[in-house]
Write a protein that holds these residues in place. Structure first.
Motif, mmCIF file in Angstrom:
data_model
loop_
_atom_site.group_PDB
_atom_site.id
_atom_site.type_symbol
_atom_site.label_atom_id
_atom_site.label_comp_id
_atom_site.label_asym_id
_atom_site.label_seq_id
_atom_site.Cartn_x
_atom_site.Cartn_y
_atom_site.Cartn_z
ATOM 1 N N LYS A 1 0.807 -1.220 0.000
ATOM 2 C CA LYS A 1 0.000 0.000 0.000
ATOM 3 C C LYS A 1 0.845 1.276 0.000
ATOM 4 C CE LYS A 1 -4.239 -1.860 1.923
ATOM 5 N NZ LYS A 1 -3.970 -3.221 1.400
ATOM 6 N N PRO A 2 1.649 1.464 -1.031
ATOM 7 C CA PRO A 2 2.464 2.680 -1.092
ATOM 8 C C PRO A 2 1.627 3.913 -1.411
ATOM 9 C CG PRO A 2 2.720 1.428 -3.101
ATOM 10 C CD PRO A 2 1.883 0.583 -2.193
ATOM 11 N N ASP A 3 1.949 5.019 -0.761
ATOM 12 C CA ASP A 3 1.356 6.307 -1.144
ATOM 13 C C ASP A 3 2.009 6.822 -2.413
ATOM 14 O OD1 ASP A 3 -0.394 6.801 1.240
ATOM 15 O OD2 ASP A 3 1.529 6.652 2.265
ATOM 16 N N VAL A 4 3.307 6.585 -2.532
ATOM 17 C CA VAL A 4 4.075 7.048 -3.690
ATOM 18 C C VAL A 4 4.866 5.866 -4.248
ATOM 19 C CG1 VAL A 4 5.907 8.593 -4.491
ATOM 20 C CG2 VAL A 4 4.259 9.385 -2.770
ATOM 21 N N ILE A 5 4.882 5.742 -5.567
ATOM 22 C CA ILE A 5 5.689 4.728 -6.251
ATOM 23 C C ILE A 5 6.729 5.466 -7.086
ATOM 24 C CG2 ILE A 5 5.699 2.802 -7.874
ATOM 25 C CD1 ILE A 5 2.773 2.306 -7.131
ATOM 26 N N ILE A 6 7.972 5.010 -7.005
ATOM 27 C CA ILE A 6 9.081 5.662 -7.708
ATOM 28 C C ILE A 6 9.739 4.642 -8.623
ATOM 29 C CG2 ILE A 6 11.251 6.907 -7.458
ATOM 30 C CD1 ILE A 6 10.384 7.615 -4.607
ATOM 31 N N THR A 7 9.881 4.972 -9.894
ATOM 32 C CA THR A 7 10.606 4.109 -10.818
ATOM 33 C C THR A 7 12.016 4.636 -11.036
ATOM 34 O OG1 THR A 7 9.755 5.327 -12.734
ATOM 35 C CG2 THR A 7 8.511 3.387 -12.009
ATOM 36 N N ARG A 8 12.898 3.720 -11.394
ATOM 37 C CA ARG A 8 14.296 4.091 -11.614
ATOM 38 C C ARG A 8 14.561 4.479 -13.066
ATOM 39 N NH1 ARG A 8 18.170 6.976 -10.034
ATOM 40 N NH2 ARG A 8 20.257 6.064 -9.903
ATOM 41 N N PHE A 9 13.755 3.942 -13.996
ATOM 42 C CA PHE A 9 14.107 4.073 -15.403
ATOM 43 C C PHE A 9 12.952 4.652 -16.221
ATOM 44 C CE2 PHE A 9 16.515 0.418 -13.754
ATOM 45 C CZ PHE A 9 17.799 0.881 -13.971
ATOM 46 N N PRO A 10 13.277 5.218 -17.370
ATOM 47 C CA PRO A 10 12.228 5.591 -18.327
ATOM 48 C C PRO A 10 11.777 4.348 -19.095
ATOM 49 C CG PRO A 10 14.352 6.122 -19.234
ATOM 50 C CD PRO A 10 14.623 5.600 -17.856
ATOM 51 N N LYS B 1 -1.075 7.426 -4.543
ATOM 52 C CA LYS B 1 -1.356 8.828 -4.855
ATOM 53 C C LYS B 1 -0.683 9.251 -6.146
ATOM 54 C CE LYS B 1 -2.849 13.021 -3.586
ATOM 55 N NZ LYS B 1 -4.280 13.341 -3.344
ATOM 56 N N ARG B 2 0.591 8.886 -6.285
ATOM 57 C CA ARG B 2 1.304 9.328 -7.498
ATOM 58 C C ARG B 2 2.431 8.361 -7.842
ATOM 59 N NH1 ARG B 2 2.205 13.618 -3.877
ATOM 60 N NH2 ARG B 2 0.724 14.788 -5.158
ATOM 61 N N LEU B 3 2.798 8.409 -9.107
ATOM 62 C CA LEU B 3 3.919 7.647 -9.659
ATOM 63 C C LEU B 3 4.888 8.643 -10.274
ATOM 64 C CD1 LEU B 3 5.224 4.909 -10.618
ATOM 65 C CD2 LEU B 3 3.810 5.130 -12.682
ATOM 66 N N VAL B 4 6.167 8.532 -9.914
ATOM 67 C CA VAL B 4 7.184 9.461 -10.435
ATOM 68 C C VAL B 4 8.390 8.668 -10.913
ATOM 69 C CG1 VAL B 4 6.439 11.349 -8.918
ATOM 70 C CG2 VAL B 4 8.240 9.789 -8.150
ATOM 71 N N TRP B 5 9.152 9.316 -11.785
ATOM 72 C CA TRP B 5 10.406 8.740 -12.267
ATOM 73 C C TRP B 5 11.552 9.461 -11.564
ATOM 74 C CZ3 TRP B 5 12.770 10.297 -17.622
ATOM 75 C CH2 TRP B 5 14.046 9.720 -17.762
ATOM 76 N N ALA C 1 0.195 15.682 -9.879
ATOM 77 C CA ALA C 1 1.602 16.073 -9.909
ATOM 78 C C ALA C 1 1.991 16.771 -8.615
ATOM 79 C CB ALA C 1 1.861 16.992 -11.100
ATOM 80 N N ALA C 2 3.180 16.457 -8.121
ATOM 81 C CA ALA C 2 3.738 17.151 -6.961
ATOM 82 C C ALA C 2 4.556 18.341 -7.432
ATOM 83 C CB ALA C 2 4.608 16.202 -6.151
ATOM 84 N N LYS C 3 4.559 19.394 -6.644
ATOM 85 C CA LYS C 3 5.303 20.598 -7.007
ATOM 86 C C LYS C 3 6.633 20.697 -6.278
ATOM 87 C CE LYS C 3 1.133 23.265 -8.114
ATOM 88 N NZ LYS C 3 0.323 24.474 -7.795
ATOM 89 N N THR C 4 6.625 20.408 -4.965
ATOM 90 C CA THR C 4 7.858 20.587 -4.183
ATOM 91 C C THR C 4 8.219 19.364 -3.351
ATOM 92 O OG1 THR C 4 6.619 21.582 -2.358
ATOM 93 C CG2 THR C 4 7.526 23.078 -4.019
ATOM 94 N N ASP C 5 7.242 18.508 -3.072
ATOM 95 C CA ASP C 5 7.489 17.377 -2.180
ATOM 96 C C ASP C 5 6.694 16.180 -2.675
ATOM 97 O OD1 ASP C 5 6.636 15.694 0.439
ATOM 98 O OD2 ASP C 5 8.572 16.640 0.786
ATOM 99 N N LEU D 1 11.428 20.213 -12.036
ATOM 100 C CA LEU D 1 11.256 18.919 -11.368
ATOM 101 C C LEU D 1 11.223 19.066 -9.853
ATOM 102 C CD1 LEU D 1 13.823 16.824 -13.449
ATOM 103 C CD2 LEU D 1 11.362 17.047 -13.842
ATOM 104 N N VAL D 2 10.609 18.093 -9.181
ATOM 105 C CA VAL D 2 10.716 18.013 -7.726
ATOM 106 C C VAL D 2 12.162 17.676 -7.388
ATOM 107 C CG1 VAL D 2 9.981 16.793 -5.651
ATOM 108 C CG2 VAL D 2 8.317 17.309 -7.445
#
Length: 833
Positions: free
Chosen positions: A157-166, A209-213, A285-289, A233-234
């Motif tokens: 149950k992640p709030d945020v998911i982060i990927t390493r690659f495009p 909530k969001r997915l970011v690279w 989209a996140a702006k600063t955090d 970018l953040v």
């Protein structure tokens, strides 16, 4: 933590959460955190946020960011690696494929113990380098892997998911791109009850909530292109210093990354500001955090104000010199947690606060066995040690030892600095399954492991083979601590060592070699090493072979009186007249049952010792092969099994040491072979290179296997060449012979197109991109749709001798028993003879 059945026909969130959080603690020594770590964990009790990092392999993860998220922001931080790195190379030993995957799994677990993260996997089998995701998804079952990623997300149950690659070619590896494609698909699918509805008996849909690279300048050929977008970018400074740990996150990151020793990723820590950048992918989209608009306080749980109040007060009054003084406040917080309705946060924080209470009291609980392995139907002596190192009232009410249906009543108070030891001999169930990594329990395919239980999906390793559950009261509240039973012993050099307990067969049969090469009609002696898993073994062993192969004798009886003692049985195996490839299997008959397991021990100091029980098999290959020049000197680089493969076909191989690298010794050999990555890994390779070139100049024959362009210590040839990252990953890619009349294709074996059939994993890697005219290029190969690669085998005359540089993956082909690879390799060795 207690081992629990995660796969029940009732949705119980707390059960699922515990199953996904015990993993990094399993089979290790009891925790001994200092006051700074306790305060970190105390503060974490008031942080309700989860973040999941997602990539393809061990070593892909950003250890600095994981350390920062887990220790600075105090989020529940996970890393989901699609694979276990089975398809890579090994710089510390000869293990490849499945055994390498076991090593890299344990290296990742050690990395997470260092940086504070949690580790997860899918069932993807790392089949080696791939150049695009289309190729990847022809081998990986995309839908099954998506189900695995969704399963992990719905559990963690992640709030945020982060990927390493495009997703595109900038990822540098098709599996890298695939990881981000799956992340985007799973971001949506995990929240959709119509996707993988079979999981909903055990978990609920979850929308992150969001997915970011986690973007970086390495994804841009032009640094200025990255600089242009970086302002939008953040941006997070992940290089800050943590005074409670006494290190920066750059320093913690280096220690974590340095656990990837099989990949040669020892790292030096950094200090001072270090920025990571994040590009929006999906969700708001996140702006600063990254966690903006995400509530990470107890107010996200209804009626939890009293919980936060008690924890906040405990943090404010915490005394590093007297951690146990906050136990009453923690007990108050725990009592209030228990009143809350069942949610992920109740389960997660109850587990966390239980550990904090254990650590603030200095409560030490350990369960050890008298042996590193137990046999089904046998007996196991388990000792449980408990000690309370605080003035807090602790009372042991009962203990449940392994394989017992009832608790042993204790009802003993443990005073400050007083300890108790409880020992019990237990009967091991006769139907207990043998220990084997769960993803290796069934035969795998090229792309996927076959996992038997849904509850295992995602876990990095097996749950412990045996556990002890200790029921006690602390300050009047009831607790249950479940700890794995481990084997602990003292080494005269390394001191106290821990090893996971294994459930083993009563007898093991290890065939001496992985591959037997028959290059004539003569029989070969095949030795089977027999080892007793228990005392008083009376059995017989035989070899199972397909029709056309002959074995003598048909079976061999043996007796072994003492546990762990060994014997050797020797068979004579005669090949058929024609070329053939067969599997040899050792079968032991004992007490009207048959056993076909060997034993394989993986022992490196940076990871817990791993004991595997693979099927006792070997490969037998009848081939048409001639050799010339039998005396071989072998200078090892990174670990490989090529020397043993050469011995199989009749070469006399001498492993060269530093003292052997002189003209007098080298001139005794018909050829000298240099192992993989020797020009990357050997400190004295510059000195050795000069001696090797002198040997060639005076009439010798040198064959150097692949090296990487990164970290190359000197040019590996007598004439200039420049290494690249070019490789051919399709193992059956067309091979075009450029110089068909060259001796390498004529003598002592006539090479034909069929010799390039049946290769495994890849053709070769890190081919030269530039080379002097002195070299002759022998073959041309390329992956579909790519330009020809003509430098996988380069041959040159130098003085009176012959020099060969080859990026062909001999280190995979020869141990795998590929007939054509043996024939061509023997020709290259024989040049000039």
């Amino acid at each position: 933590m207690k081992q629990m059945n995660c796969f029940k026909p009732v949705f119980i969130l707390s059960v699922l959460l515990v199953c996904f959080s015990i993993q990094t603690k399993a089979q290790q020594q009891p925790p001994k955190p200092g006051s700074g770590k306790i305060l970190q964990d105390l503060k974490r009790l008031n942080i309700l946020g989860n973040v999941l990092y997602l990539a393809a392999h061990p070593d892909d993860e950003n250890t600095t960011l994981i350390a920062y998220m887990a220790n600075q922001k105090l989020y529940h931080t996970g890393y989901l690696s699609l694979t276990r790195g089975d398809g890579g190379q090994n710089l510390i030993g000869p293990e490849i494929r499945e055994r390498l995957g076991v090593i890299r799994t344990q290296e990742l677990l050690q990395a997470r113990r260092t940086d504070g993260g949690h580790q997860f996997f899918t069932r993807a089998n790392d089949f080696g380098f791939s150049k695009n995701p289309e190729e990847v998804f022809r081998i990986w079952d995309r839908e099954k892997l998506l189900a695995d990623v969704v399963w992990v997300i719905r559990n963690f149950k992640p709030d945020v998911i982060i990927t390493r690659f495009p997703k595109d070619s900038r990822a540098g590896h098709g599996q890298h791109s695939a990881s981000s494609i799956l992340a985007e698909d799973a971001f949506v699918a995990a929240a959709d009850p119509k996707r993988f509805p079979e999981q909903l008996k055990y978990v609920q849909p979850w929308q992150a909530k969001r997915l970011v690279w986690n973007i970086s300048s390495w994804a841009f050929k032009d640094p200025e292109a990255f600089n242009k977008i970086a302002a939008g970018l953040v941006k997070i400074d992940v290089g800050v210093f943590n005074p409670l740990i006494g290190k920066s996150y750059g320093e913690i990151s280096a220690e974590s990354r340095s656990m990837h020793k099989s990949q040669g990723f020892g790292s030096t820590g950094t200090r001072g500001s270090n920025y990571d950048y994040f590009q929006h992918t999906m969700g708001p989209a996140a702006k600063t955090d990254l966690f903006e608009d995400i509530n990470t306080t107890w107010s996200r749980v209804p009626n939890s104000a009293k919980v936060q109040e008690a924890i906040t007060k405990a943090i404010a009054t915490y005394n590093a010199a007297n951690p146990s003084a906050v136990v009453p406040l923690l007990l108050t917080a725990r009592a209030e947690m228990l009143k809350l309705p069942d949610t992920q946060w109740k389960s997660q924080k109850l587990e966390e606060i239980q550990e904090v209470i254990r650590n603030t009291t200095g409560l030490y609980i350990e369960a050890t066995a008298d042996n590193f392995a137990v046999v089904p139907g046998g007996k196991l002596v388990v000792q449980t040690e408990l000690i309370n190192r605080s003035p807090v009232a602790v009372k042991v009410t009962s203990i449940r030892f392994p394989y017992q249906n009832n608790d042993s009543t204790i009802n003993t108070s443990i005073a400050n600095s007083a300890g108790q030891k409880y020992k019990k001999q237990v009967n091991v169930p006769a139907d207990l399954a043998f220990s084997q990594p769960y993803w290796l329990q069934k035969a795998d395919t090229l792309g996927m492991f076959d996992i038997l239980k849904q509850s295992d999906v995602g876990l990095p390793e097996n749950t412990p083979a045996a556990e002890v559950a200790v029921n006690l009261t602390i300050g009047g509240q009831a607790f249950k601590y479940t700890v794995p039973v481990v084997y602990k012993h003292n080494d005269l050099v390394y001191g106290e060592l821990y090893q996971p307990l294994s459930v083993s067969p009563p007898v093991f049969a290890n065939i001496a070699e992985n591959v037997y090469m028959f290059n004539g009609p003569e029989a070969k002696q095949i030795s089977v090493f027999l080892k007793a898993g228990k005392a008083n073994i009376k059995a017989e062993v035989s070899l199972k072979l397909p029709d056309g192969w002959k074995v003598s004798p048909a079976s061999i009886p043996f007796e072994i009186e003492k546990e762990k003692a060994e014997q050797t049985a020797k068979f004579s195996v005669t090949p058929p007249a024609n070329s053939d490839i067969a599997e040899i299997q050792a079968i032991v008959k004992l007490d009207d049952k048959t056993y076909n397991k060997g034993i394989s021990v993986i022992n490196y100091q940076h990871i817990p010792e791993q004991v595997l029980f693979p099927v006792a098999t070997a490969k037998a290959v009848k081939l048409d092969l001639n050799i010339k020049g039998k005396r071989i000197g072998y200078l090892a680089g990174a670990g490989d099994e090529v020397p043993r493969a050469l011995q199989q076909i009749g070469y006399d191989v001498t492993m060269l040491k530093d003292a052997d690298m002189n003209p007098e010794t080298l001139e005794k050999f018909d050829a000298v072979i240099v192992g993989i990555r020797a020009y990357n890994t050997l400190d004295r390779i510059n000195f050795y290179h000069d001696r090797l070139m002198d040997y060639v100049k005076n009439g010798g024959n040198v064959l150097i296997q692949y090296n990487t362009n990164a970290g190359l210590k000197t040019n590996p040839g007598p004439y200039p060449m420049k290494l690249s990252t070019d490789r051919v990953t399709v193992e059956d890619a067309e091979v075009r012979v450029l110089l068909p009349e060259h001796a390498a294709f004529q003598s002592p074996n006539k090479i034909t197109n069929t010799d390039f059939d049946g290769w495994v994993q890849e053709r070769g890697l890190y081919f030269p991109s530039e080379w002097a005219n002195n070299y002759e290029a022998l073959i041309s190969i390329n992956d579909p749709g790519e330009s020809p690669k003509n430098s996988s085998i380069l041959v040159a005359k130098y003085g009176k001798g012959n020099f060969v540089y080859s990026g062909i993956s001999w280190f995979r082909q020869l141990p795998a028993g590929v007939p054509g690879a043996y024939r061509l390799f023997s020709n290259l060795i024989s040049l000039g003879h």
